[in-house]
Scaffold this motif. Structure first.
Motif, short mmCIF file in Angstrom:
data_model
loop_
_atom_site.label_atom_id
_atom_site.label_comp_id
_atom_site.label_asym_id
_atom_site.label_seq_id
_atom_site.Cartn_x
_atom_site.Cartn_y
_atom_site.Cartn_z
N SER A 137 29.59 58.97 -15.60
CA SER A 137 28.42 59.38 -14.84
C SER A 137 28.77 60.60 -13.99
O SER A 137 29.95 60.97 -13.88
CB SER A 137 27.97 58.24 -13.93
OG SER A 137 28.87 58.11 -12.84
N PRO A 138 27.77 61.24 -13.37
CA PRO A 138 28.09 62.36 -12.47
C PRO A 138 29.03 61.97 -11.34
O PRO A 138 29.73 62.83 -10.79
CB PRO A 138 26.72 62.77 -11.94
CG PRO A 138 25.76 62.37 -13.02
CD PRO A 138 26.31 61.08 -13.56
N TRP A 170 20.53 62.98 -14.42
CA TRP A 170 21.94 63.35 -14.32
C TRP A 170 22.05 64.87 -14.42
O TRP A 170 21.21 65.51 -15.04
CB TRP A 170 22.75 62.67 -15.42
CG TRP A 170 22.94 61.20 -15.17
CD1 TRP A 170 22.28 60.42 -14.26
CD2 TRP A 170 23.85 60.35 -15.84
NE1 TRP A 170 22.73 59.13 -14.32
CE2 TRP A 170 23.69 59.05 -15.29
CE3 TRP A 170 24.77 60.53 -16.87
CZ2 TRP A 170 24.44 57.95 -15.72
CZ3 TRP A 170 25.52 59.45 -17.31
CH2 TRP A 170 25.35 58.17 -16.73
N ASN A 177 19.50 65.24 -20.79
CA ASN A 177 18.74 64.11 -20.26
C ASN A 177 17.56 63.81 -21.18
O ASN A 177 16.78 64.71 -21.51
CB ASN A 177 18.21 64.43 -18.86
CG ASN A 177 19.28 64.36 -17.79
OD1 ASN A 177 19.51 63.32 -17.19
ND2 ASN A 177 19.95 65.49 -17.55
#
Length: 250
Positions: A137-138, A170, A177
């Protein structure tokens, strides 16, 4: 490398990864034609956001300038792998499709970009573009690349596009996305809008990405042509005859 520069490089050297479609329409199963809303969101954004129009014009000028030289590059270059994340917006109905449907859809998507199996028209090429489910994830947390959000926006009026994307997004310079909804309506096309995407001029912005109805991820290769088509737009591929005569070739 941020996706922006990578996409610019890909579009300078690669032919269209999307199947040949008539403008604004997506051929799917027999007797079924659904709408693509990309032209509508693109034209509306050009009118409302001068900076988007300038960016698109600059990108297209750069692509045109680079293409003659870059077309001589070897087609055997290593594949470019783009991370993708799916935001499943649902109300605990059938639109909350299982992880397995998403994983299968990504497999089909990669077959289409490789020009293999169901998607091989005998006239295409391997684009050397692949997508992979995001693994981080970020915030650098482990992930399978799928987010699930309960919201009435799963019944989407496209006027609420930004509100939908504000539910979960994100970093658009690092991920593709994809927002998955139960139904999309609007853009002058009514309901049953199969999907839409923004062109690279919107890359990195709050609207960047793809919106898709869930039913086109939960069946077979023919239905997955919707995501193939919209990802082509995300990468900069246009409907050849935008606003022009209907045709069966792009």
């Amino acid at each position: 490398m941020h996706l922006f520069r990578l996409l610019l490089t890909l579009l300078a050297v690669q032919p269209s990864p999307a199947p040949a479609f008539a403008p604004n329409t997506l051929p799917l199963k027999a007797e079924e034609v659904l709408s693509c809303g990309t032209d509508q969101v693109h034209n509306a954004l050009r009118k409302s956001d001068p900076s988007y129009a300038l960016k698109m014009d600059a990108l297209e000028a750069e692509w045109a300038q680079r293409r003659p030289e870059d077309q001589t590059k070897s087609a055997a270059a290593p594949p470019y792998v783009l991370p993708i994340v799916f935001h499943i917006v649902h109300e605990n109905g059938a639109e909350n499709i299982p992880d397995s449907d998403i994983f299968r859809s990504v497999d089909f998507l990669n077959q289409a970009f490789e020009n293999t199996d169901y998607y091989d028209p005998a006239t295409g090429v391997n684009t050397q573009i692949q997508v992979c489910m995001a693994r981080r994830s970020p915030d650098n947390e482990a992930t399978n690349g799928i987010n699930r959000i309960v919201s009435p926006l799963t019944n989407l009026n496209t006027n609420d596009d930004r509100d939908l994307k504000d539910l979960s997004r994100w970093a658009p310079r690092d991920y593709i996305n994809v927002w998955v909804v139960k139904e999309a309506c609007g853009l002058g096309l009514g309901c049953g809008l199969a999907g839409y995407a923004y062109y690279p001029g919107a890359h990195g912005s709050s609207i960047d990405g793809i919106v898709l109805e869930a039913r086109w991820l939960a069946d077979d290769e023919a239905d997955l042509s919707v995501l193939v088509h919209e990802l082509g737009h995300y990468l900069g591929v246009r409907h050849t005859f935008e606003g022009g005569a209907k045709t069966t070739t792009a």
